[in-house]
Structures are given as C-alpha cells and as structure tokens.
Design a protein around this motif. Sequence first.
Motif, PDB file in Angstrom:
ATOM      1  N   CYS A 174       0.848  -1.196   0.000  1.00  0.00           N
ATOM      2  CA  CYS A 174       0.000   0.000   0.000  1.00  0.00           C
ATOM      3  C   CYS A 174       0.882   1.243   0.000  1.00  0.00           C
ATOM      4  CB  CYS A 174      -0.922  -0.001   1.223  1.00  0.00           C
ATOM      5  SG  CYS A 174      -2.126  -1.343   1.243  1.00  0.00           S
ATOM      6  N   TRP A 175       1.033   1.854  -1.175  1.00  0.00           N
ATOM      7  CA  TRP A 175       1.901   3.029  -1.306  1.00  0.00           C
ATOM      8  C   TRP A 175       1.078   4.280  -0.980  1.00  0.00           C
ATOM      9  CZ3 TRP A 175       5.166   1.762  -6.320  1.00  0.00           C
ATOM     10  CH2 TRP A 175       5.946   0.621  -6.059  1.00  0.00           C
ATOM     11  N   SER A 176       0.822   4.436   0.309  1.00  0.00           N
ATOM     12  CA  SER A 176      -0.098   5.436   0.815  1.00  0.00           C
ATOM     13  C   SER A 176       0.580   6.800   0.917  1.00  0.00           C
ATOM     14  CB  SER A 176      -0.613   5.001   2.185  1.00  0.00           C
ATOM     15  OG  SER A 176      -0.974   3.629   2.185  1.00  0.00           O
TER      16      SER A 176
ATOM     17  N   THR B  80     -12.344  -6.882   3.800  1.00  0.00           N
ATOM     18  CA  THR B  80     -11.045  -6.308   4.142  1.00  0.00           C
ATOM     19  C   THR B  80     -10.139  -6.239   2.916  1.00  0.00           C
ATOM     20  OG1 THR B  80     -10.022  -8.427   4.755  1.00  0.00           O
ATOM     21  CG2 THR B  80     -11.229  -7.263   6.464  1.00  0.00           C
ATOM     22  N   TYR B  81      -9.310  -5.197   2.899  1.00  0.00           N
ATOM     23  CA  TYR B  81      -8.350  -5.024   1.810  1.00  0.00           C
ATOM     24  C   TYR B  81      -6.942  -4.966   2.382  1.00  0.00           C
ATOM     25  CZ  TYR B  81      -5.545  -2.872  -1.845  1.00  0.00           C
ATOM     26  OH  TYR B  81      -4.546  -2.615  -2.752  1.00  0.00           O
ATOM     27  N   GLY B  82      -6.082  -5.858   1.921  1.00  0.00           N
ATOM     28  CA  GLY B  82      -4.679  -5.818   2.307  1.00  0.00           C
ATOM     29  C   GLY B  82      -4.511  -5.798   3.813  1.00  0.00           C
ATOM     30  N   GLY B  83      -3.690  -4.888   4.285  1.00  0.00           N
ATOM     31  CA  GLY B  83      -3.426  -4.754   5.704  1.00  0.00           C
ATOM     32  C   GLY B  83      -2.557  -3.547   5.951  1.00  0.00           C
TER      33      GLY B  83
ATOM     34  N   ALA C 272     -10.522   3.425  -1.798  1.00  0.00           N
ATOM     35  CA  ALA C 272      -9.672   3.055  -0.652  1.00  0.00           C
ATOM     36  C   ALA C 272      -8.603   2.036  -1.034  1.00  0.00           C
ATOM     37  CB  ALA C 272     -10.523   2.543   0.513  1.00  0.00           C
ATOM     38  N   MET C 273      -8.081   2.133  -2.247  1.00  0.00           N
ATOM     39  CA  MET C 273      -6.994   1.260  -2.682  1.00  0.00           C
ATOM     40  C   MET C 273      -5.821   2.141  -3.095  1.00  0.00           C
ATOM     41  SD  MET C 273      -8.972  -1.688  -4.892  1.00  0.00           S
ATOM     42  CE  MET C 273      -7.418  -2.445  -5.386  1.00  0.00           C
ATOM     43  N   PRO C 274      -4.878   2.384  -2.181  1.00  0.00           N
ATOM     44  CA  PRO C 274      -3.711   3.192  -2.536  1.00  0.00           C
ATOM     45  C   PRO C 274      -2.938   2.553  -3.681  1.00  0.00           C
ATOM     46  CG  PRO C 274      -3.833   2.805  -0.163  1.00  0.00           C
ATOM     47  CD  PRO C 274      -4.835   1.894  -0.803  1.00  0.00           C
TER      48      PRO C 274
ATOM     49  N   CYS D 165      -6.007   4.617   2.935  1.00  0.00           N
ATOM     50  CA  CYS D 165      -5.511   5.990   2.818  1.00  0.00           C
ATOM     51  C   CYS D 165      -6.565   6.908   2.191  1.00  0.00           C
ATOM     52  CB  CYS D 165      -4.252   5.981   1.965  1.00  0.00           C
ATOM     53  SG  CYS D 165      -3.598   7.586   1.499  1.00  0.00           S
ATOM     54  N   LEU D 166      -6.766   8.093   2.790  1.00  0.00           N
ATOM     55  CA  LEU D 166      -7.762   9.036   2.274  1.00  0.00           C
ATOM     56  C   LEU D 166      -7.462   9.481   0.853  1.00  0.00           C
ATOM     57  CD1 LEU D 166      -8.476  11.420   5.297  1.00  0.00           C
ATOM     58  CD2 LEU D 166      -9.819   9.477   4.509  1.00  0.00           C
TER      59      LEU D 166
END
Length: 349
Positions: free
Chosen positions: A87-89, A295-298, A111-113, A104-105
């Motif tokens: 997740c490259w937030s 849930t997505y990723g972590g 909601a998928m960075p 991440c906003l």
Amino acid sequence: MMRALQLTEPGVLELREVPIPRIGPTDLLLRVGAAGICHSDLHVLHIPFRMREEPLTLGHEIAGTIEAVGDGVDGRRPGERGIVYLCWSCGVCRECAAGNENVCLAAGRTAMPPCPGLGPDGGMADYVRVPASSFVPIGDLDFAEAAPLADAALSSYHAIRDARDRLGPGSVAVVVGIGGLGHLAVQILAATTAATVLAVDVSAEKLELAARCGAAEGLVASGGTASEILARTGGRGADAVFDFVGVDATARLAVDSVAPNGAYRMVGLGGGAPEITAAPATGAGWPWGATVRKTYGGTRSDLIDSVALAAAGKLRAEVERYPLAEGRAAVDRLERGLVTGRAVLVPEP
C-alpha cells in the motif's frame, strides 16, 4: 536493460526487455529475489481494457535486495534484504496517521492506494523501483518464502486481527479456501489465537496442507458443510469465518455457519453476495450480533508482525518456484487451480 513480465494487452502476458527503472530521491531500486503470483494478478490479466497506455509489469508480492538508494533516503543501504509493503499510501492523512495505510484518504472511496503491479510497475522483473517507505527488512529469510508475506500473509493477518476478540479459548474459526492466503491464515490463527481451526476446501490435497499448517480438521466443501460446522459447534456456529474464496457458495456457507456475535471476514474476490436481511433471526441465515467486513490488504504494522512470525518459525509459506521465464505457465497453472500454496517467480541469476 532487464527482463519484465508485462501485461501488454488484455489477457496478453509477455516477457520483455525493458530499461532498468530510474529512481527518484525518495525511492529504492530493488534487485528482485522473488515475486509471488496472486489471484489478484488473474483479475488484472482478465480486465477487458488496458489499465494504462504503456505495458504494465505485474507483481505485488516482492522480496529482494536494495541495489541503489535515492539521495533523499536515510536509514537504508545497498545490500539490505527485505519485502515491499504493497500500500503506497500518502503517509500523512488521518487514516495513515492512525496506522490505517490500507484505506488511505488519498485513494478516495475506492480506498486502494497505489500498489505495485496494479498501476505502478511491479516486481515480476529483475529490478523494481519502490518508495523507500515501503521497504520492510526480512533478515535472512528465504526470498521465495518471504515474498508471499507481502500480501498472502498481510491480508490474512489483517482479517484475523480484526476478529481476534472472538477467538479466545473454546472458540472455533473456519478458514474457507486453503490456497495462497488460506494456508497462511491457518498458521496465523494457530500462532496468535486460541481458536480450534476448521479448514474447508474442495481439494483433499489442500486439506492435507491445512492439517500440516495446524488445522484441527478438514471439511471437503459440499452442500452439507454448514451443517457439519454447526454439528461441531453444538449447533451455534463458528465464532469467525474467514472466506478466502468469496463466491456465492462460500458467502452462503459463511451466512449459514457463523455464530451469533460471530465475525464473517470477506477476503476473497470472487464476487459472491452474502444474503443478509433486516429480518428476525430464526436460527437459519444471518444471526443476531454477527458482523461482516470486507477487508483489503493490511497495515504496515500487520506486515511487520507477519515477518516477525516468519522469523520465529511460526509462519512459513508453502511455495512452488518458477523461473521468471516461465511466468506465463505459472499464471496458467494458478488459474487451473493446480498450485499448492503460493506460486513464486524467481529471477534466474
């Protein structure tokens, strides 16, 4: 130049010669040691339109060695071994500040960075550019066994952590689908909870894998599986059901077998729709007090914890290794359901 397994057209994967990525001041260049193949890669492969104009290098489960460090990066050096948090937030919004980098906003309602292999180029290549903030050291863990930690363990750990309050002594957890994620989920449950684990799959071979990973019992999926789970839980149901398939049949199984006040966690991306209605609970269908979460990723913390479990010998990915040049064949093998554990591409020396 380097080799990269790239999506060049919808459904078309090619091993191509491309330039080695250039890194910016906050980036790292990794020499890839291994890259896992995920069902998400199959979804990308079958998207009926081009995700971007130029070919896309797949691969979001990446382990490797730092080859070069951007001028603005502190605390990293060439030669370090690690995996890539996917997740490259943005790192600065309120969700990231709270440790929820996976929602991440900056990624909006989806909601998928940004994620390697799903927008930015991924790690099914000899080298990959990654943000320095995404690097998680792994010490001397084997690259091929470490790469699946980046998603298969991360996503499993995140779903389980979210339901851990339901998994005390005497509890029962059901893991549906003993594939790349499911076999790691069984191990994470065994290592971090007191739950008795029941594994469900259509394959007897994969249920044998679940037993090696710590499942107390394996159930061959059928129309009667929910009744079997109820029979083993005194008619009440499982305290948590983790669905790593996510089709209609597994969603129905979860609805019919989760306990009152239990937890249903949807992780698989099969498009299944659980039937949850605002109607009185009668003992059949969705029970009182149960929760459902997709849930997505972590989080980065989830990944660090997963690496720690692996380093302590409590979590080990079962892997099938393939040379990078055999990437298309490995993807096809996964699509046919022939992979036990996780298929991993290993660039040849």
